[in-house]
Design an enzyme around this catalytic site. Sequence first.
Site, PDB file in Angstrom:
ATOM      1  N   TRP A  61       0.836  -1.192   0.000  1.00 21.84           N
ATOM      2  CA  TRP A  61       0.000   0.000   0.000  1.00 21.84           C
ATOM      3  C   TRP A  61       0.875   1.247   0.000  1.00 21.84           C
ATOM      4  O   TRP A  61       2.094   1.163   0.157  1.00 21.84           O
ATOM      5  CB  TRP A  61      -1.014  -0.009   1.125  1.00 21.84           C
ATOM      6  N   HIS A  69      -6.892  19.923  -6.249  1.00 28.18           N
ATOM      7  CA  HIS A  69      -7.043  20.347  -7.639  1.00 28.18           C
ATOM      8  C   HIS A  69      -5.878  19.869  -8.503  1.00 28.18           C
ATOM      9  O   HIS A  69      -5.363  20.590  -9.356  1.00 28.18           O
ATOM     10  CB  HIS A  69      -7.221  21.863  -7.700  1.00 28.18           C
ATOM     11  N   HIS A  79     -14.762  26.611  -4.015  1.00 25.98           N
ATOM     12  CA  HIS A  79     -13.392  26.789  -4.510  1.00 25.98           C
ATOM     13  C   HIS A  79     -13.114  28.252  -4.836  1.00 25.98           C
ATOM     14  O   HIS A  79     -11.985  28.708  -4.728  1.00 25.98           O
ATOM     15  CB  HIS A  79     -13.195  25.913  -5.756  1.00 25.98           C
TER      16      HIS A  79
END
Length: 258
Positions: A61, A69, A79
């Site tokens: 992992w 963004h 935003h």
Amino acid sequence: MTPLATLTEALASGRVRVIDLTHTLDPDFPVIVLPAEFGQCARFRMDEVSAYDHRGPAWKWHNLSMSEHTGTHFDAPIHWVTGRDVAKGSTDAIDPAAFVGPVCVIDCAQGAAENEDFILEPAHIAAWEAEHGPIPPGAWVLMRTDWSHRHGAAYLNLKDDGAHSPGPSPAAIRALLARGITGFGTECVGTDAGQAAHFDPPYPAHALLHGAGKYGLQCLRNLDQLPPRGAVLICPPLKIKGGTGSPLRVLALVEETP
């Protein structure tokens, strides 16, 4: 058959195809560059935690870090300053029905190939509707430019006076809002043109769109595989508390022509 059973059968038979509109998220994918006095968008980073070794013998992992963004991503109303007071304007609060809907693709590829600063205007929208019919309320409108075929520095296309890339005019965004769209998407690093700081208002795909409680998608790809209308867009962002946006996997369902 019920509508969902019909859809399931159509997907299984291949009569409805799933198109991936998402770039691969990796450390080299370009991110928007702001003037030096502002904070900057972080690139994608992936750090290995374990890989079937002494750190974890049976599992692999990674830890991930990035801006909201970065890569193919979603813009929520909060935003932008104009959308900061929009009710349910963060990624965790938006009605999930907004993440699935009809999509209209306005083909601006030739214009963008001839002019890196190509601007979508109301006349282009009217011409599209004259050929394909009205943009329906609730639709996602995507601006195809084939900009996603660019790579590296050519994708951002930064010059001494800033970025040069296609996008919509303020009048075009107002025209789309008047049609009741859900959101607007592009193939470029932002929903606005590279030189949109000089528009009135500046950055209209942000200022006008998010001020109206609408949504944005950017860094899309494979728009050349979508019909002008008739496809269905699927674009749920991560459910981040107070999130202003999110990387996401954008898909489209397209009915195959017999």
